[in-house]
Write a protein that holds these residues in place. Sequence first.
Motif, PDB file in Angstrom:
ATOM      1  N   HIS A 180       0.824  -1.208   0.000  1.00  0.00           N
ATOM      2  CA  HIS A 180       0.000   0.000   0.000  1.00  0.00           C
ATOM      3  C   HIS A 180       0.857   1.257   0.000  1.00  0.00           C
ATOM      4  CE1 HIS A 180      -3.018   2.956   1.090  1.00  0.00           C
ATOM      5  NE2 HIS A 180      -2.272   3.292   2.134  1.00  0.00           N
ATOM      6  N   ASN A 181       1.793   1.341   0.940  1.00  0.00           N
ATOM      7  CA  ASN A 181       2.573   2.569   1.080  1.00  0.00           C
ATOM      8  C   ASN A 181       3.484   2.814  -0.118  1.00  0.00           C
ATOM      9  OD1 ASN A 181       2.003   3.714   3.917  1.00  0.00           O
ATOM     10  ND2 ASN A 181       2.351   1.538   4.304  1.00  0.00           N
ATOM     11  N   LEU A 182       4.038   1.746  -0.679  1.00  0.00           N
ATOM     12  CA  LEU A 182       4.872   1.955  -1.862  1.00  0.00           C
ATOM     13  C   LEU A 182       4.036   2.419  -3.046  1.00  0.00           C
ATOM     14  CD1 LEU A 182       7.518  -0.920  -1.849  1.00  0.00           C
ATOM     15  CD2 LEU A 182       7.852   1.510  -1.400  1.00  0.00           C
ATOM     16  N   SER A 183       2.830   1.900  -3.184  1.00  0.00           N
ATOM     17  CA  SER A 183       1.964   2.377  -4.266  1.00  0.00           C
ATOM     18  C   SER A 183       1.666   3.866  -4.110  1.00  0.00           C
ATOM     19  CB  SER A 183       0.664   1.571  -4.286  1.00  0.00           C
ATOM     20  OG  SER A 183       0.926   0.211  -4.570  1.00  0.00           O
ATOM     21  N   VAL A 184       1.380   4.294  -2.871  1.00  0.00           N
ATOM     22  CA  VAL A 184       1.120   5.711  -2.629  1.00  0.00           C
ATOM     23  C   VAL A 184       2.364   6.542  -2.920  1.00  0.00           C
ATOM     24  CG1 VAL A 184       0.522   7.421  -0.870  1.00  0.00           C
ATOM     25  CG2 VAL A 184      -0.697   5.223  -0.959  1.00  0.00           C
ATOM     26  N   ILE A 185       3.530   6.038  -2.464  1.00  0.00           N
ATOM     27  CA  ILE A 185       4.778   6.794  -2.668  1.00  0.00           C
ATOM     28  C   ILE A 185       5.097   6.921  -4.156  1.00  0.00           C
ATOM     29  CG2 ILE A 185       7.276   6.667  -2.319  1.00  0.00           C
ATOM     30  CD1 ILE A 185       6.678   5.445   0.448  1.00  0.00           C
TER      31      ILE A 185
ATOM     32  N   GLU B  81      -7.552   9.401   3.283  1.00  0.00           N
ATOM     33  CA  GLU B  81      -6.878  10.680   3.099  1.00  0.00           C
ATOM     34  C   GLU B  81      -5.519  10.486   2.441  1.00  0.00           C
ATOM     35  OE1 GLU B  81      -7.873  13.720   3.468  1.00  0.00           O
ATOM     36  OE2 GLU B  81      -9.870  13.070   4.100  1.00  0.00           O
ATOM     37  N   GLY B  82      -4.788   9.447   2.841  1.00  0.00           N
ATOM     38  CA  GLY B  82      -3.496   9.192   2.219  1.00  0.00           C
ATOM     39  C   GLY B  82      -3.631   8.835   0.750  1.00  0.00           C
ATOM     40  N   VAL B  83      -4.657   8.081   0.410  1.00  0.00           N
ATOM     41  CA  VAL B  83      -4.869   7.713  -0.985  1.00  0.00           C
ATOM     42  C   VAL B  83      -5.318   8.939  -1.787  1.00  0.00           C
ATOM     43  CG1 VAL B  83      -6.214   6.249  -2.530  1.00  0.00           C
ATOM     44  CG2 VAL B  83      -5.371   5.323  -0.391  1.00  0.00           C
ATOM     45  N   ARG B  84      -6.157   9.777  -1.166  1.00  0.00           N
ATOM     46  CA  ARG B  84      -6.577  11.003  -1.871  1.00  0.00           C
ATOM     47  C   ARG B  84      -5.384  11.909  -2.159  1.00  0.00           C
ATOM     48  NH1 ARG B  84     -10.800  11.006   2.274  1.00  0.00           N
ATOM     49  NH2 ARG B  84     -12.735  10.160   1.386  1.00  0.00           N
ATOM     50  N   ALA B  85      -4.439  11.937  -1.203  1.00  0.00           N
ATOM     51  CA  ALA B  85      -3.247  12.756  -1.427  1.00  0.00           C
ATOM     52  C   ALA B  85      -2.439  12.268  -2.618  1.00  0.00           C
ATOM     53  CB  ALA B  85      -2.378  12.764  -0.171  1.00  0.00           C
TER      54      ALA B  85
ATOM     55  N   LEU C  48      -7.872  -0.606  -2.191  1.00  0.00           N
ATOM     56  CA  LEU C  48      -7.506   0.748  -2.626  1.00  0.00           C
ATOM     57  C   LEU C  48      -6.105   0.782  -3.229  1.00  0.00           C
ATOM     58  CD1 LEU C  48      -8.969   2.925   0.288  1.00  0.00           C
ATOM     59  CD2 LEU C  48      -9.925   2.546  -1.999  1.00  0.00           C
ATOM     60  N   THR C  49      -5.213  -0.037  -2.694  1.00  0.00           N
ATOM     61  CA  THR C  49      -3.861  -0.105  -3.272  1.00  0.00           C
ATOM     62  C   THR C  49      -3.918  -0.612  -4.707  1.00  0.00           C
ATOM     63  OG1 THR C  49      -2.881  -0.486  -1.090  1.00  0.00           O
ATOM     64  CG2 THR C  49      -1.565  -1.115  -2.991  1.00  0.00           C
ATOM     65  N   ASN C  50      -4.701  -1.653  -4.935  1.00  0.00           N
ATOM     66  CA  ASN C  50      -4.850  -2.171  -6.301  1.00  0.00           C
ATOM     67  C   ASN C  50      -5.497  -1.127  -7.219  1.00  0.00           C
ATOM     68  OD1 ASN C  50      -3.697  -4.594  -5.629  1.00  0.00           O
ATOM     69  ND2 ASN C  50      -5.644  -5.619  -5.220  1.00  0.00           N
ATOM     70  N   THR C  51      -6.484  -0.392  -6.686  1.00  0.00           N
ATOM     71  CA  THR C  51      -7.121   0.641  -7.499  1.00  0.00           C
ATOM     72  C   THR C  51      -6.115   1.724  -7.879  1.00  0.00           C
ATOM     73  OG1 THR C  51      -9.253   0.241  -6.438  1.00  0.00           O
ATOM     74  CG2 THR C  51      -8.966   2.354  -7.539  1.00  0.00           C
ATOM     75  N   LEU C  52      -5.307   2.155  -6.885  1.00  0.00           N
ATOM     76  CA  LEU C  52      -4.303   3.181  -7.164  1.00  0.00           C
ATOM     77  C   LEU C  52      -3.251   2.673  -8.141  1.00  0.00           C
ATOM     78  CD1 LEU C  52      -3.289   6.032  -6.435  1.00  0.00           C
ATOM     79  CD2 LEU C  52      -2.027   4.987  -4.537  1.00  0.00           C
TER      80      LEU C  52
ATOM     81  N   HIS D 284      -3.588   0.209 -10.519  1.00  0.00           N
ATOM     82  CA  HIS D 284      -4.068  -0.134 -11.862  1.00  0.00           C
ATOM     83  C   HIS D 284      -4.883   0.999 -12.499  1.00  0.00           C
ATOM     84  CE1 HIS D 284      -2.657  -4.224 -11.413  1.00  0.00           C
ATOM     85  NE2 HIS D 284      -3.254  -4.292 -10.227  1.00  0.00           N
ATOM     86  N   ALA D 285      -5.675   1.711 -11.675  1.00  0.00           N
ATOM     87  CA  ALA D 285      -6.471   2.813 -12.242  1.00  0.00           C
ATOM     88  C   ALA D 285      -5.668   4.107 -12.297  1.00  0.00           C
ATOM     89  CB  ALA D 285      -7.744   3.002 -11.424  1.00  0.00           C
ATOM     90  N   GLY D 286      -4.764   4.288 -11.312  1.00  0.00           N
ATOM     91  CA  GLY D 286      -3.901   5.445 -11.327  1.00  0.00           C
ATOM     92  C   GLY D 286      -4.556   6.676 -10.739  1.00  0.00           C
ATOM     93  N   ALA D 287      -3.747   7.757 -10.633  1.00  0.00           N
ATOM     94  CA  ALA D 287      -4.249   9.026 -10.102  1.00  0.00           C
ATOM     95  C   ALA D 287      -5.301   9.595 -11.049  1.00  0.00           C
ATOM     96  CB  ALA D 287      -3.089  10.011  -9.920  1.00  0.00           C
ATOM     97  N   GLY D 288      -6.279  10.255 -10.459  1.00  0.00           N
ATOM     98  CA  GLY D 288      -7.357  10.823 -11.246  1.00  0.00           C
ATOM     99  C   GLY D 288      -8.559   9.923 -11.344  1.00  0.00           C
TER     100      GLY D 288
END
Length: 430
Positions: free
Chosen positions: A232-237, A306-310, A342-346, A348-352
């Motif tokens: 999760h955290n690496l995907s966000v980073i 909130e972290g994913v939204r960021a 949410l990690t998978n969504t971030l 594969h779907a990406g920002a936006g």
Amino acid sequence: MTTEDLSGMGPLVARLSRAGQRLRHADRARPWVLDTAVVVLVFLLFCLPDLLHAVGVIGGDGDGPHRFRLAFTRLPVAGMLALQAGLVLPLLWRRRAPAAAFGAVTAMFVLQWSLGAALRADVALFVALYSLTLHGRLRQLPWACAVTAGALGLVAARVSAAVSVWDALFFLLSTATAALALGMVIRIRRAQLAALRDRAARLEIERDQRGRLAVAAERARVAREMHDIVGHNLSVIITLADAGAYAAGAAPERGREALHLIADTSRQALGELRRVLGVLREADGEPAEPELSPQPGLTDIDALCEGVRAAGLQVVYRTAGNIDALDSGVQLTVYRIVQEALTNTLKHAGAGARADLAVVVEDSRLTITVHDSGPPAPAGRTRTANEEGHGLVGMRERAALYGGHVSASPAGAGWTVRADLDLTPRDGAR
């Protein structure tokens, strides 16, 4: 016996026990040594005196009452040696072939008393009966006892001129019973010790198996925790780093904000990793206190969103039902499933992209639904239907702990992840 006497027997018993163990080890290594020693001992104690009487080294006229001596036949030295050898030598295989040894000794015993001769070597019959009881098959004992009783009856009839038949039978049958009982007691004791050793070995194997299963379960648990934290955290980073690199030239302030978010996310990931690994660390000296924190629950999902939204993912989070009544184990499972989804969504779907997250409690069922809108641009990476990583497997394993299941399938341009958990107590309590 006083207390001092009992305490003084401790070292003696220990020494005798160690000596017995050494003797058993030596006997297993060279069994012929003990068999030969028994034959030699019987010869020295019971055969040699008769031979010395026969050759005149020791006077034999005073041996017993006169009428008792007249009841027996005097044998020549060669005949005596032959009978003694027939009685004693079969004891060499009394443990390897106890039934054959007993039969040979009994046959020679009957032949000797049929000739009217009395020998001290007749003790070999009781030794053979003891060996048959200890080492032979139990179904052989009835006929062995019958044969022994018949042979001893012949002896009682031969000595009736000097001793009462009933007195002779009582003495001889008592001796045979003692040999039989001694062999049976030792046999039962050995069987009990063998059963205890087998049980101890099985318990040791079961203990090792339980230890290996516990280690495997702990490794799987730690692997799931590590995957959830690191993934999760690496995907966000990564997403924040890409956004910061893009905004560095056009909007430096947004780039600096992305760097701050990367630092905060990295510190959070590092803290969670220390918490997980601190439990596993074993120090040689004083154990270091790991940095512990409560396991995440439903109240932490807001911070997760909130972290994913960021990172650029739009998340709409809603709940329904009495979620505050959920225990900590269910809350941790829900948190990890939502985190992975949410990690998978971030990833594969990406920002936006947009993700709708719902946690609903209805009676004894809990449902988690995460639906994303898919990549906002055609160049975005599309997940294929047969692509399945360790994250989905981990979600299914967590849901299975509560009798649930997880499904992931495409829905329009995006994907939908749905998890159903059974909140019914396993013991049936209401």
